[in-house]
Design a protein around this motif. Structure first.
Motif, PDB file in Angstrom:
ATOM      1  N   ARG A 155      45.712  70.912  86.576  1.00 23.93           N
ATOM      2  CA  ARG A 155      46.035  72.216  87.174  1.00 23.93           C
ATOM      3  C   ARG A 155      44.753  72.887  87.691  1.00 23.93           C
ATOM      4  NH1 ARG A 155      48.859  73.838  83.424  1.00 23.93           N
ATOM      5  NH2 ARG A 155      50.926  73.608  84.373  1.00 23.93           N
ATOM      6  N   ALA A 156      43.705  72.839  86.900  1.00 25.27           N
ATOM      7  CA  ALA A 156      42.433  73.435  87.325  1.00 25.27           C
ATOM      8  C   ALA A 156      41.888  72.752  88.573  1.00 25.27           C
ATOM      9  CB  ALA A 156      41.414  73.346  86.189  1.00 25.27           C
ATOM     10  N   SER A 157      42.035  71.432  88.641  1.00 20.55           N
ATOM     11  CA  SER A 157      41.570  70.698  89.814  1.00 20.55           C
ATOM     12  C   SER A 157      42.300  71.149  91.075  1.00 20.55           C
ATOM     13  CB  SER A 157      41.790  69.188  89.595  1.00 20.55           C
ATOM     14  OG  SER A 157      41.418  68.454  90.731  1.00 20.55           O
ATOM     15  N   PHE A 158      43.627  71.341  90.972  1.00 25.38           N
ATOM     16  CA  PHE A 158      44.405  71.784  92.132  1.00 25.38           C
ATOM     17  C   PHE A 158      44.077  73.233  92.496  1.00 25.38           C
ATOM     18  CE2 PHE A 158      47.792  68.616  90.520  1.00 25.38           C
ATOM     19  CZ  PHE A 158      47.131  67.571  91.137  1.00 25.38           C
ATOM     20  N   LEU A 159      43.849  74.076  91.490  1.00 29.42           N
ATOM     21  CA  LEU A 159      43.497  75.468  91.758  1.00 29.42           C
ATOM     22  C   LEU A 159      42.176  75.560  92.515  1.00 29.42           C
ATOM     23  CD1 LEU A 159      44.474  77.147  88.356  1.00 29.42           C
ATOM     24  CD2 LEU A 159      45.570  77.536  90.575  1.00 29.42           C
ATOM     25  N   LEU A 181      51.322  71.908  91.580  1.00 29.13           N
ATOM     26  CA  LEU A 181      51.273  72.861  90.463  1.00 29.13           C
ATOM     27  C   LEU A 181      52.671  73.131  89.902  1.00 29.13           C
ATOM     28  CD1 LEU A 181      48.678  75.341  91.988  1.00 29.13           C
ATOM     29  CD2 LEU A 181      48.322  73.913  89.972  1.00 29.13           C
ATOM     30  N   GLU A 182      53.656  73.179  90.773  1.00 29.74           N
ATOM     31  CA  GLU A 182      55.024  73.399  90.326  1.00 29.74           C
ATOM     32  C   GLU A 182      55.493  72.253  89.432  1.00 29.74           C
ATOM     33  OE1 GLU A 182      59.506  73.803  92.292  1.00 29.74           O
ATOM     34  OE2 GLU A 182      57.731  74.144  93.530  1.00 29.74           O
ATOM     35  N   ASN A 183      55.138  71.015  89.788  1.00 27.70           N
ATOM     36  CA  ASN A 183      55.528  69.866  88.974  1.00 27.70           C
ATOM     37  C   ASN A 183      54.802  69.847  87.634  1.00 27.70           C
ATOM     38  OD1 ASN A 183      57.308  67.430  90.276  1.00 27.70           O
ATOM     39  ND2 ASN A 183      56.415  68.725  91.857  1.00 27.70           N
ATOM     40  N   GLN A 230      54.415  64.884  85.680  1.00 31.31           N
ATOM     41  CA  GLN A 230      52.954  64.868  85.737  1.00 31.31           C
ATOM     42  C   GLN A 230      52.458  63.886  86.799  1.00 31.31           C
ATOM     43  OE1 GLN A 230      50.401  62.991  82.629  1.00 31.31           O
ATOM     44  NE2 GLN A 230      49.852  65.115  82.155  1.00 31.31           N
ATOM     45  N   LEU A 231      53.022  62.682  86.802  1.00 36.07           N
ATOM     46  CA  LEU A 231      52.602  61.685  87.789  1.00 36.07           C
ATOM     47  C   LEU A 231      52.998  62.114  89.198  1.00 36.07           C
ATOM     48  CD1 LEU A 231      51.240  59.012  88.280  1.00 36.07           C
ATOM     49  CD2 LEU A 231      53.400  57.853  87.862  1.00 36.07           C
ATOM     50  N   GLN A 232      54.165  62.754  89.326  1.00 39.65           N
ATOM     51  CA  GLN A 232      54.581  63.271  90.625  1.00 39.65           C
ATOM     52  C   GLN A 232      53.582  64.318  91.129  1.00 39.65           C
ATOM     53  OE1 GLN A 232      56.513  62.114  92.784  1.00 39.65           O
ATOM     54  NE2 GLN A 232      58.377  63.285  93.109  1.00 39.65           N
ATOM     55  N   ALA A 233      53.089  65.152  90.215  1.00 40.37           N
ATOM     56  CA  ALA A 233      52.095  66.163  90.586  1.00 40.37           C
ATOM     57  C   ALA A 233      50.821  65.508  91.115  1.00 40.37           C
ATOM     58  CB  ALA A 233      51.773  67.050  89.386  1.00 40.37           C
ATOM     59  N   ASN A 249      48.117  64.023  98.344  1.00 40.71           N
ATOM     60  CA  ASN A 249      48.541  64.374  99.702  1.00 40.71           C
ATOM     61  C   ASN A 249      48.268  65.841 100.042  1.00 40.71           C
ATOM     62  OD1 ASN A 249      49.537  61.804 100.428  1.00 40.71           O
ATOM     63  ND2 ASN A 249      51.412  62.177  99.283  1.00 40.71           N
ATOM     64  N   ARG A 250      47.496  66.542  99.194  1.00 45.15           N
ATOM     65  CA  ARG A 250      47.072  67.925  99.404  1.00 45.15           C
ATOM     66  C   ARG A 250      48.230  68.918  99.398  1.00 45.15           C
ATOM     67  NH1 ARG A 250      42.130  67.849 103.810  1.00 45.15           N
ATOM     68  NH2 ARG A 250      40.960  66.135 102.878  1.00 45.15           N
ATOM     69  N   ASN A 251      49.316  68.546  98.784  1.00 45.61           N
ATOM     70  CA  ASN A 251      50.438  69.481  98.639  1.00 45.61           C
ATOM     71  C   ASN A 251      50.266  70.177  97.291  1.00 45.61           C
ATOM     72  OD1 ASN A 251      52.854  70.857  98.544  1.00 45.61           O
ATOM     73  ND2 ASN A 251      54.111  69.094  99.157  1.00 45.61           N
ATOM     74  N   TYR A 252      49.265  71.062  97.214  1.00 47.77           N
ATOM     75  CA  TYR A 252      48.882  71.651  95.941  1.00 47.77           C
ATOM     76  C   TYR A 252      49.916  72.601  95.347  1.00 47.77           C
ATOM     77  CZ  TYR A 252      44.463  69.677  97.523  1.00 47.77           C
ATOM     78  OH  TYR A 252      43.504  68.821  97.981  1.00 47.77           O
ATOM     79  N   PRO A 253      50.616  73.416  96.140  1.00 46.62           N
ATOM     80  CA  PRO A 253      51.640  74.285  95.540  1.00 46.62           C
ATOM     81  C   PRO A 253      52.733  73.495  94.821  1.00 46.62           C
ATOM     82  CG  PRO A 253      51.067  75.072  97.730  1.00 46.62           C
ATOM     83  CD  PRO A 253      50.405  73.743  97.567  1.00 46.62           C
ATOM     84  N   ASN A 254      53.229  72.424  95.456  1.00 50.27           N
ATOM     85  CA  ASN A 254      54.252  71.607  94.805  1.00 50.27           C
ATOM     86  C   ASN A 254      53.686  70.823  93.618  1.00 50.27           C
ATOM     87  OD1 ASN A 254      56.366  72.424  96.380  1.00 50.27           O
ATOM     88  ND2 ASN A 254      56.264  70.698  97.794  1.00 50.27           N
TER      89      ASN A 254
END
Length: 524
Positions: A191-195, A163-165, A147-150, A156-161
Motif C-alpha cells: 500500500r505504501a509503495s502505491f501511495l 489500493l482498493e484490492n 493481494q496478487l490482483q493488487a 500496470n499503474r492502476n494504483y487506485p484499483n
C-alpha cells in the motif's frame, strides 16, 4: 514481492489434516521468511516421508515459493509441475484445487506474464463458492487472491484499483494467527509503495515506519525487514535525501546479505548504485552497480528459461495445471490467446508498412531490432573481436606508422572490459581520459575505435550510453518514472538538450516518445 501464495497453506491444513502435519507445515511456511534454503531442505524432508496427496501439494507449493524467493524460477516451475495424477487431483478439496490454480497465477506473475496471471485470478474471484464461504481457509485464499490482483494492477499503474484490492484483502484477514498478521504487514508495504507512486509520500512514509517497527519486533523474518527498508529508502530518494536512502538500503541489505533472497537483493543493489551515483561516490557506485549487473543477468536468464518451461507445461498439461477449470473455459482461453496473436501480427504488419514511409520510423525499427539481437546473442569475446578484426585488414604490407596486430588486440580487450564495467556512464569520460586510464596512446586508441567500431569516439560512447539507458527503460519500469533530466545525468550527458538530441539521432525518437511507447506496450 510476488512470493505470497503459501500464507494460506497452514490454514488449509487445519481443516484438512491432523494437528501434527499442521504444525510441521506451519514451521516450513515461516522458514520462507527466514532462509529459503532451510525452508527447501526442511520441506523436502517432510515430502519424502508423507504420501498423503493433499499434504504433498501443500509441501510442493511451499518449496516452489522458496525457489521463487531465490529467483530460481526454473526450479520453482519444476516443483509446481510435480503434481499427483489426475485421478488423485480430482479427489482433492475445492480449496487445494483453488490453491493450485493460484500457484499457477503466481508463477505467471513471477515470470512477468501479468496478463495470464490476471485472467486466472479474475476467474477465481468470480466464483461464488469461493467468496461466500464462511470458514478461515476460504478467507485466507480470497485475501491472497486480492493481494496478487493488487500487485498486477500496480504493475500496470492502476494504483487506485490496486489500493482498493489491498483493502479487500485486509477485509478477509484477522489477527488470530501469524499468517494473517504477516499478510497484513505485506499489504501495508505494498500500500505504501502505491501511495508513493500517487505522490502521497508522507502518508507512505508514516505507514512504512510503522510497519518497520512491527517487523523488527520479530528478528527472524529477515525478508520482511529488508523489503520494508527497501521501500522506505524510495521515499528519501524521491526527496533527494540520498544519504538517508542509502542508509536504509544498507540496513536492509545487512539483514539478507548472507541469505539467498536474490530478487530482493538485485533491487537493493540497483537502488544503492543509484543513490551512490547521486552522492558522487564512484567507488560504491561501481561496486553495487557491478553486483546488480551480475545478479540481474543471472535472474533474467532464469526468467527466460522459466517462461519457456511454463509455456511448454501449460501447452501439454492444461487440464492438470488449471485444475478444476472446465474444458469450455480452456477453449475460451485458447481462443482469446489466438485472437491476441492475430492482433499482434496485424500490428506488426502495420508497423512494417508505416516504417517504409517515414525515415524516423525506419530508424526506430532498426534500433529495436538491434537491441533485440544484442540481448539474444552471447557477449563477444576478445578472440571473436580479434578474428573479426583480422578479416578487416586491407593491406598486408607492414606500415611503420600503423598499430601492430598485437597492440590492437590488447586495446580491444581493454575496451571490452571498459564496456562491461559501464564506465562510459562517467560524465567526465573523454578520449584523453580513457587513453590515460588504459595506458594507451590516444592516436592508437582512436584508430582502433574507428576501425573496429566504425565510428569516432564521440559517436561510440554516445551509442553505448543511449543503448544502455534505452535497455533500462525497456526492462525496468522504475526508470519510466524518472524525469528526462535525471536520465540524461545518469547516462553521462552534460545537459538535457544534448541527451535528447543524441537519443533521437540513435533511436529515431525523442526520450519522451520512447518512454510513451514502452509504457503503452506494458499495458497491453
Amino acid at each position: 514481492m510476488r512470493f505470497l501464495l503459501i500464507l494460506l497453506c497452514s490454514v488449509f491444513i487445519k481443516a484438512q489434516s491432523g494437528p501434527d502435519f499442521s504444525i510441521l507445515a506451519d514451521k516450513a511456511f515461516q522458514k520462507l521468511y527466514q532462509n529459503p534454503d532451510d525452508c527447501i531442505s526442511y520441506s523436502q524432508a517432510l515430502l519424502i516421508s508423507d504420501q498423503n496427496p493433499e499434504h504433498r501439494i501443500v509441501l510442493q507449493n511451499i518449496i516452489s515459493q522458496a525457489y521463487a524467493m531465490k529467483g530460481d524460477y526454473v526450479q520453482s516451475v519444476n516443483i509446481y509441475s510435480q503434481k499427483e495424477n489426475l485421478k488423485e487431483n480430482e479427489q482433492l478439496s475445492y480449496f487445494l484445487q483453488a490453491a493450485g490454480d493460484y500457484n499457477l497465477a503466481d508463477q505467471y506473475q513471477n515470470l512477468d506474464l501479468y496478463g495470464q496471471s490476471q485472467r486466472i485470478i479474475s476467474g477465481l474471484l468470480s466464483d461464488p463458492k469461493l467468496l461466500k464461504g464462511d470458514h478461515t481457509g476460504m478467507h485466507v485464499i480470497t485475501a491472497k487472491l486480492y493481494q496478487l490482483q493488487a500487485l498486477n494492477l500496480g504493475i500496470n499503474r492502476n494504483y487506485p484499483n490496486a489500493l482498493e484490492n489491498l483493502s479487500k484483502s485486509d477485509q478477509y484477514l484477522g489477527l488470530s494467527n501469524q499468517e494473517n498478521q504477516i499478510l497484513k504487514l505485506e499489504n501495508s508495504i505494498f500500500r505504501a509503495s502505491f501511495l508513493m507512486r500517487q505522490n502521497k509520500s508522507e502518508e507512505a512514509r508514516h505507514l512504512l515506519e510503522t510497519t518497520l517497527a512491527l517487523v523488527e519486533k520479530n528478528t527472524d523474518y529477515y525478508f520482511l525487514q529488508a523489503l520494508t527498508a527497501e521501500n522506505l529508502s524510495r521515499y528519501y530518494f524521491l526527496k533527494e535525501d540520498y544519504q538517508m536512502a542509502a542508509e536504509f538500503l544498507e540496513k536492509g541489505l545487512s539483514t539478507i546479505e548472507n541469505l539467498p533472497y536474490n530478487s530482493l537483493k538485485a533491487k537493493i543493489y540497483e537502488s544503492l548504485s543509484k543513490n551512490y551515483f547521486a552522492l558522487h561516490n564512484d567507488e560504491k557506485y561501481h561496486q553495487y552497480n557491478k553486483l546488480y549487473t551480475e545478479l540481474r543477468t543471472k535472474l533474467d536468464s532464469n526468467t527466460k528459461e522459466g517462461i519457456r518451461y511454463i509455456v511448454k507445461l501449460v501447452e501439454t498439461n492444461q487440464n492438470n495445471t488449471l485444475g478444476f477449470q472446465n474444458q469450455k473455459q480452456l477453449k475460451k482461453t485458447t481462443l482469446i490467446s489466438s485472437g491476441f496473436i492475430v492482433i499482434i501480427a496485424g500490428l506488426v504488419i502495420c508497423f512494417l508498412i508505416l516504417k517504409s514511409t517515414n525515415k524516423d520510423l525506419k530508424k526506430q525499427y532498426d534500433f529495436f531490432e538491434k537491441q533485440k539481437k544484442q540481448e539474444q546473442k552471447p557477449p563477444e569475446t576478445l578472440q571473436d573481436i580479434a578474428e573479426k578484426n583480422t578479416f578487416t585488414q586491407v593491406t598486408p604490407e607492414k606500415d611503420s606508422n600503423k598499430i601492430s596486430k598485437e597492440k590492437e588486440d590488447e586495446i580491444l580487450g581493454k575496451l571490452e572490459e571498459w564496456e562491461k564495467q559501464q564506465r562510459f556512464l562517467d560524465k567526465s569520460m573523454t578520449l584523453s581520459v580513457l587513453s590515460s586510464q588504459m595506458g594507451v596512446n590516444t592516436k592508437y586508441l582512436s584508430e582502433v575505435i574507428n576501425n573496429s567500431k566504425g565510428k569516432n569516439f564521440n559517436s561510440y560512447i554516445n551509442d553505448l550510453r543511449i543503448n544502455h539507458i534505452a535497455r533500462l527503460l525497456r526492462t525496468d519500469p522504475v526508470y519510466l518514472n524518472y524525469k528526462v533530466s535525471y536520465l540524461a545525468e545518469y547516462s553521462g550527458f552534460s545537459s538535457h538538450s544534448a541527451f535528447t538530441t543524441v537519443f533521437k539521432s540513435v533511436t529515431g525518437m525523442s526520450p519522451n516518445v520512447y518512454i510513451q511507447e514502452i509504457s503503452k506496450s506494458r499495458t497491453v
